[in-house]
Design a protein around this motif. Structure first.
Motif, short mmCIF file in Angstrom:
data_model
loop_
_atom_site.label_atom_id
_atom_site.label_comp_id
_atom_site.label_asym_id
_atom_site.label_seq_id
_atom_site.Cartn_x
_atom_site.Cartn_y
_atom_site.Cartn_z
N SER A 137 15.92 12.35 0.70
CA SER A 137 14.26 11.86 0.75
C SER A 137 14.11 12.40 1.85
O SER A 137 14.58 12.25 2.70
CB SER A 137 14.07 10.94 0.45
N THR A 138 12.30 12.95 2.32
CA THR A 138 11.67 13.18 3.27
C THR A 138 11.29 12.25 3.43
O THR A 138 10.28 11.27 3.00
CB THR A 138 11.42 14.95 3.38
N LEU A 139 11.11 12.60 5.44
CA LEU A 139 9.38 11.09 5.44
C LEU A 139 8.52 11.23 5.08
O LEU A 139 8.12 10.33 5.01
CB LEU A 139 10.21 11.45 7.40
N GLY A 140 8.48 12.66 4.63
CA GLY A 140 7.14 12.31 4.34
C GLY A 140 6.77 12.02 3.02
O GLY A 140 5.37 11.65 2.99
N GLY A 141 7.60 12.14 2.54
CA GLY A 141 7.75 11.60 0.66
C GLY A 141 7.79 10.10 1.34
O GLY A 141 6.80 9.47 0.57
N ASN A 142 8.35 9.54 2.11
CA ASN A 142 8.34 7.96 2.17
C ASN A 142 7.20 7.86 2.86
O ASN A 142 6.54 6.65 2.74
CB ASN A 142 9.73 7.88 3.41
N VAL A 143 6.20 8.08 3.55
CA VAL A 143 5.08 7.54 4.13
C VAL A 143 4.57 7.57 2.79
O VAL A 143 3.78 6.68 2.20
CB VAL A 143 4.76 8.39 5.24
N ALA A 144 4.46 9.00 1.75
CA ALA A 144 3.53 9.12 0.82
C ALA A 144 3.43 8.26 -0.31
O ALA A 144 2.50 7.50 -0.69
CB ALA A 144 3.87 10.59 0.47
N GLU A 145 4.73 7.63 -0.42
CA GLU A 145 5.40 6.90 -1.47
C GLU A 145 5.62 5.58 -0.50
O GLU A 145 5.84 4.33 -1.38
CB GLU A 145 6.61 7.11 -2.01
N ASN A 146 5.28 5.20 0.59
CA ASN A 146 5.95 4.42 1.09
C ASN A 146 7.20 3.12 0.60
O ASN A 146 7.15 2.42 0.48
CB ASN A 146 4.25 3.01 1.36
N ALA A 147 8.13 4.40 0.80
CA ALA A 147 9.53 3.81 0.72
C ALA A 147 9.82 2.77 1.14
O ALA A 147 9.17 1.64 1.86
CB ALA A 147 10.07 5.04 0.94
N GLY A 148 10.39 2.07 0.33
CA GLY A 148 11.19 0.56 0.88
C GLY A 148 12.61 0.86 0.72
O GLY A 148 13.30 2.09 1.23
N GLY A 149 13.70 0.13 1.35
CA GLY A 149 14.95 0.00 1.31
C GLY A 149 16.41 -1.24 1.21
O GLY A 149 15.14 -2.79 0.58
N LEU A 150 16.80 -1.35 1.20
CA LEU A 150 18.36 -2.25 1.64
C LEU A 150 17.73 -3.49 2.87
O LEU A 150 17.79 -4.99 2.39
CB LEU A 150 19.50 -2.57 1.35
N ARG A 151 16.76 -2.81 3.90
CA ARG A 151 16.75 -3.71 4.96
C ARG A 151 15.20 -3.94 4.70
O ARG A 151 14.64 -4.80 5.94
CB ARG A 151 16.53 -2.20 5.78
N GLY A 152 14.30 -3.82 4.05
CA GLY A 152 13.05 -4.41 3.72
C GLY A 152 12.91 -5.56 3.65
O GLY A 152 12.07 -5.94 4.65
N LEU A 153 13.78 -6.78 3.73
CA LEU A 153 13.50 -8.18 3.82
C LEU A 153 13.02 -8.66 5.39
O LEU A 153 12.40 -9.28 5.44
CB LEU A 153 14.53 -8.64 3.46
N LYS A 154 13.31 -7.84 6.50
CA LYS A 154 13.43 -8.16 7.87
C LYS A 154 12.84 -7.27 8.68
O LYS A 154 12.31 -7.50 9.43
CB LYS A 154 15.52 -8.55 8.25
N TYR A 155 13.53 -6.32 8.08
CA TYR A 155 12.78 -4.58 9.17
C TYR A 155 11.41 -4.28 8.45
O TYR A 155 11.00 -3.66 8.68
CB TYR A 155 13.53 -3.65 8.84
N GLY A 156 11.72 -5.16 6.80
CA GLY A 156 10.69 -3.81 6.40
C GLY A 156 10.12 -2.80 5.82
O GLY A 156 11.67 -2.64 5.57
N VAL A 157 9.25 -2.21 5.75
CA VAL A 157 9.03 -0.88 5.08
C VAL A 157 8.48 0.11 5.71
O VAL A 157 8.21 0.23 6.45
CB VAL A 157 8.63 -0.83 3.23
N THR A 158 8.32 1.45 4.53
CA THR A 158 8.24 2.34 5.77
C THR A 158 6.48 2.22 6.24
O THR A 158 6.49 2.50 7.68
CB THR A 158 7.66 3.54 5.02
N LYS A 159 5.82 1.40 5.84
CA LYS A 159 4.45 1.13 6.77
C LYS A 159 4.27 0.76 8.06
O LYS A 159 3.75 0.60 8.49
CB LYS A 159 3.56 0.37 5.26
N ASP A 160 5.04 -0.26 7.65
CA ASP A 160 5.50 -1.39 8.86
C ASP A 160 6.07 -0.31 10.24
O ASP A 160 6.29 -0.34 11.08
CB ASP A 160 6.73 -1.12 9.09
N TYR A 161 6.52 0.59 9.86
CA TYR A 161 6.95 2.24 11.04
C TYR A 161 6.34 3.46 11.38
O TYR A 161 6.49 3.92 12.04
CB TYR A 161 7.91 2.37 10.82
N VAL A 162 4.75 3.17 10.84
CA VAL A 162 4.22 3.99 10.54
C VAL A 162 2.42 4.29 12.07
O VAL A 162 2.11 3.39 11.65
CB VAL A 162 3.54 5.05 9.45
N MET A 163 3.21 4.83 12.85
CA MET A 163 2.19 5.10 13.74
C MET A 163 1.17 5.23 14.22
O MET A 163 0.11 5.24 14.49
CB MET A 163 3.13 5.16 15.46
#
Lengths: 430, 460
Positions: free
Chosen positions: B139-165
């Motif tokens: 997957s591409t990061l552009g796609g991750n941001v566009a879809e606000n992709a999650g993952g296995l570490r979401g509980l503690k670290y959040g999802v893509t939105k939490d890393y977009v500055m």
């Protein structure tokens, strides 16, 4: 005029296999062709979508699909990495047989497969003639690698650096053999394959030396033919069938425990592809093909797993050798530790691992002829990893990969030798 | 489908080789990873520079051509299924990591950078990019941001939105809009970067993205807890959080999934267990040791029949292999795999899993459920054959009912897969008519001709 309806009906045979592709796209991560082109039609998911559409008459451009389908190295990386376990190689080979036989083979392939490969005597005679005249068209390029390049502009060869035809093919050096099992108690049949016979007989000689050293009896029948992979991967099942029958007959009279080859592609073809296409053969031939397939083994695997060759505890010499995993050996047959063991069995060599050792070199047989620009890009990446390992020698268990690596290294004048692991091991034996 | 003059203009911008017109090329951009009908675009265009990207967007707007941006096409809700009279805008070649700043902990990337390659590069700088969608290898990061992709570490670290500055994007006229900053704090102007996250390409085309990086955890510990009752497993999830422990990963596998995983891997999974939890804590070594001990104790108190903690990296890998094998194991069972991501508040997981199983039974379907129990994000995975139209109708009914239940439990339609085409019809049910109207007004204001990824999220 193409009858799309008929072609579609034929392709529907593959529906059950193709439907398992869930279009997740994970094949993009490992496809060497996609990595260079970044085009969806060049990766497995795209090709399966196209074949499904052709099967259901949702695409009219059958030649366009054929072109995309043929743009694949058949390296099996996608199959090894597929979450759904899609049988990609099986689908692609069957699809090529259906599509290519329906739309027709290119004229050059027809001549090569039907006119030459399936007539081993004529093929050998033509190669012998080619060897006599090759000096007119080619000149040596790199002494260390033993490569040549074209003297004149040739669209077929381009700027490739290739291995010249051997002055004396293996079959002329050793026409036939039938020696009894020695102290190992084992006897093998030896299938050298075309490239070893005609371009790299030194590998065949190394194999025979090693087998003799370990007291392994050898059956080498004279009338061997090509394993058939160029024909079947180009969709010519008729020539493939002829070649399988010729080989089955050649080995039928021998008594042996294993059939060994020093070519990853020949091993994978005999072991995995021969039995898949034997429905049309008479029962006797089917039995022989199954027996041969079951007995077939890569030479590295045979020497380590059956003969018991072990690596030395530590290298004593300073020649750095690295290893490239041929796709057919690692991804299809799961053989990767044994060639490394063999390299480490010669104390004069110091084995170093290269980065991305199991990434395809980009040869892919006829892929190299049809898509040289992409093949070269993939090969250049391999060259970069070989150079980064600082090895003086790169070894691999597939003569086709050896040809590709020779081309890439020779074109840049790199001082890296290309060998087969069995050659390195043979050097250690007195 | 386009005039020759227009095609010439596209070729003048991106070069002849980057305009794909042949049927076989176009057909390969008709789908993504969602089980939806494909739609073949009129053309695919592959810009290789920012300048080309902006010009392509402008040309589409000027000529009323629908434009669907596409990274690797791993969407599970049809976000990159194009409009047949439009173009697919490929971002794969825009794949440069422009900057990794280890001092200020951010990176600037182009949208076509592959997530796993970025994470590996960041790790080489001694840093950590936590979002890890299952498709991250491609997957591409552009796609991750566009879809606000999650993952296995979401509980503690959040999802893509939490890393977009910050996101710099082309508006529909091809003008470059800059938003966000490279600072940790930034409250200048409207938060247009946040608006772009999960917008699925309907509000702009990403040019550059600024992503937050964090220091990697020094240690980690993985555990597996086995339960004979799925309610007890769910109660354990709540108990761990109530003890003020936030694992980086807290996954659940139901009985059906465990059986398929064992069938596939022969790794000795507890096939009679009704559920297993896979838990990993990370951080400072002392804290990890303490938290791991507490987690084991909580699991036992909550009724786990067995708790195993990985003693080394090999054992840790073995546990995660089981989780990683969940989808492949289920995918191999039947030809078609319908993977959903209904998400509910953590406390509602038992109710959701019970409902999923009842719905499956009612519609005579086989389903395996696994997912991110820690954040309530479940992946009920229906095993079927899309060629069997009657069975597939039942699948569609079941999916509708699963969403209904998720919403009734105060959950959401999608935890990490997006809305795309597949769930657009449901949006109003979760939100409201006014919400949709507001979103449509916004869309119309920034894209009056409806050029940017038409049909997604808010429908046509």
């Amino acid at each position: 005029m193409i009858d799309l309806h008929k072609l579609a009906a034929m392709l529907q045979e593959l529906d059950d296999q193709m439907v398992t592709c869930m279009k997740c796209g994970m094949c993009q991560a490992v496809c060497p062709v996609f990595r260079e082109t970044l085009r969806e039609a060049d990766v497995t998911r795209g090709k399966i979508a196209l074949l499904e559409n052709l099967a259901h008459e949702m695409v009219a451009d059958a030649h366009g699909v054929q072109e995309k389908l043929n743009k694949c190295l058949l390296c099996g990386s996608c199959q090894a990495n597929c979450p759904s376990g899609v049988t990609v190689i099986d689908i692609f080979i069957k699809a090529r047989i259906i599509v290519n036989s329906y739309l027709g083979l290119p004229a050059a392939k027809k001549v090569i497969f039907k006119g030459m490969l399936t007539r081993p005597r004529l093929f050998n005679a033509l190669v012998a003639m080619g060897e006599k005249f090759q000096g007119l068209f080619s000149r040596p390029a790199d002494e260390l690698l033993g490569s040549s390049c074209s003297k004149v502009m040739s669209p077929l060869i381009g700027d490739r650096h290739f291995l010249p035809l051997a002055e004396k093919p293996l079959r002329m050096r050793v026409p036939e053999l039938n020696t009894p099992a020695g102290r190992s108690g084992l006897k093998v049949a030896f299938f050298p394959g075309c490239v070893i016979d005609k371009m790299l007989p030194r590998i065949g000689e190394a194999v025979l030396k090693v087998l003799d050293y370990h007291g392994v009896g050898v059956y080498l029948p004279p009338a061997q033919a090509c394993c058939g992979i160029p024909a079947v991967s180009s969709g010519d099942s008729e020539s493939f069938e002829k070649l399988v029958r010729l080989n089955a007959r050649a080995f039928a009279r021998g008594e042996f425990d294993y059939l060994v080859t020093a070519c990853a592609t020949c091993t994978a073809t005999i072991k995995e592809i021969w039995p898949k296409f034997m429905d049309a053969y008479p029962p006797g031939v089917q039995t022989m093909v199954r027996k041969l397939a079951d007995k077939t083994m890569d030479i590295n695997q045979f020497l380590v797993d059956r003969v018991g060759v072990r690596s030395q505890p530590a290298p004593t010499g300073g020649r750095r050798v690295t290893y490239h995993d041929p796709c057919h050996l690692k991804k299809s047959l799961g053989v990767s530790a044994q060639p490394r063991t063999l390299l480490q069995a010669n104390p004069a060599f110091n084995f170093v691992e290269m980065n991305e050792a199991d990434q395809c070199c980009g040869n892919g047989g006829t892929f190299n002829l049809q898509h040289y620009a992409v093949s070269k890009k993939i090969g250049d990446r391999k060259r970069g990893n070989i150079l980064a390992s600082k090895a003086e020698v790169v070894a691999t268990g597939c003569p086709a990969c050896m040809m590709q690596m020779t081309d890439m290294l020779s074109q840049h004048g790199d001082r890296v030798q290309v060998c087969h692991p069995v050659e390195i091991y043979a050097q250690a034996l007195k | 489908m386009f005039s020759n003059a227009l095609i010439k203009e596209f070729k003048a911008i991106v070069g002849k080789q980057n305009v794909l017109q042949k049927e076989a090329d176009r057909q390969a951009y008709a789908y993504d990873a969602a089980v939806l009908d494909p739609v073949v675009p009129a053309m695919a265009v592959c810009p290789t520079t920012s300048e080309e990207l902006g010009k392509v967007v402008r040309l589409c707007n000027e000529n009323g051509i629908p434009l669907t941006p596409r990274g690797s096409g791993t969407n599970l809700s049809g976000g990159t299924i194009p409009e047949k009279k439009g173009i697919v805008l490929l971002t794969n070649a825009l794949n440069k990591i422009i900057e990794i700043n280890a001092q200020d902990l951010y990176a600037v990337i182009q949208p076509g950078v592959v997530t796993a390659q970025f994470a590996a590069e960041v790790a080489r700088h001694g840093l950590f990019y936590p979002p890890d969608p299952g498709s991250m290898a491609v997957s591409t990061l552009g796609g991750n941001v566009a879809e606000n992709a999650g993952g296995l570490r979401g509980l503690k670290y959040g999802v893509t939105k939490d890393y977009v500055m910050g996101v710099d994007f082309f508006d529909v006229t091809g003008e470059l809009v800059k938003s966000g900053s490279r600072t940790v704090k930034c409250v200048t102007g409207l938060n247009l970067s946040a608006l772009q996250v999960a917008s699925e390409g309907i509000l702009g085309v990403f040019n550059e993205i600024v992503l937050k990086l964090v220091p990697p955890p020094a240690a980690n510990k993985a555990m597996m807890a086995v339960f004979d009752d799925i309610d007890k497993a769910s109660e354990t999830v709540a108990a761990i959080i109530a003890a003020h422990i936030v694992p980086c990963t807290l996954e659940i596998l139901d009985n059906s999934t465990i059986k398929y995983v064992e069938d596939y891997t022969r790794a000795g999974m507890p096939v009679t267990a009704q559920a297993i939890l896979l838990i990993e804590v990370d951080g400072h070594p002392a804290q990890v040791a303490e938290e791991a001990e507490k987690v084991v104790s909580i699991c036992k108190t909550a009724g786990a029949v067995d708790v195993q903690a990985a003693r080394d990296e090999a054992e840790r890998n073995k546990l995660w292999e089981a989780r990683r094998a969940a989808l492949p194991a289920l995918a191999r069972a039947r030809p078609t795999t319908v993977l959903e991501d209904a998400t509910v508040p953590r406390s509602q997981i038992p109710a959701m899993i019970r409902a999923i199983n009842e719905i499956a039974k009612k519609h005579r379907l086989e389903v395996g459920t696994f997912g991110h129990a820690g954040d309530g994000n479940l992946h009920p995975t229906i095993l079927c054959d899309k060629r069997d139209t009657r069975e597939f109708e039942r699948v569609e009914q079941a999916v509708d009912e699963i969403f209904d239940v998720a919403l009734s439990l105060k959950g959401t339609l999608s935890g990490e897969h997006g809305i795309g085409l597949a769930k657009a019809k449901w949006l109003e049910k979760e939100t409201s008519a006014a919400t949709i109207a507001y979103a449509r007004a916004l869309k119309t204001a920034v894209d009056p001709k409806g050029i940017l990824n038409p049909g997604k999220i808010i429908g046509g």
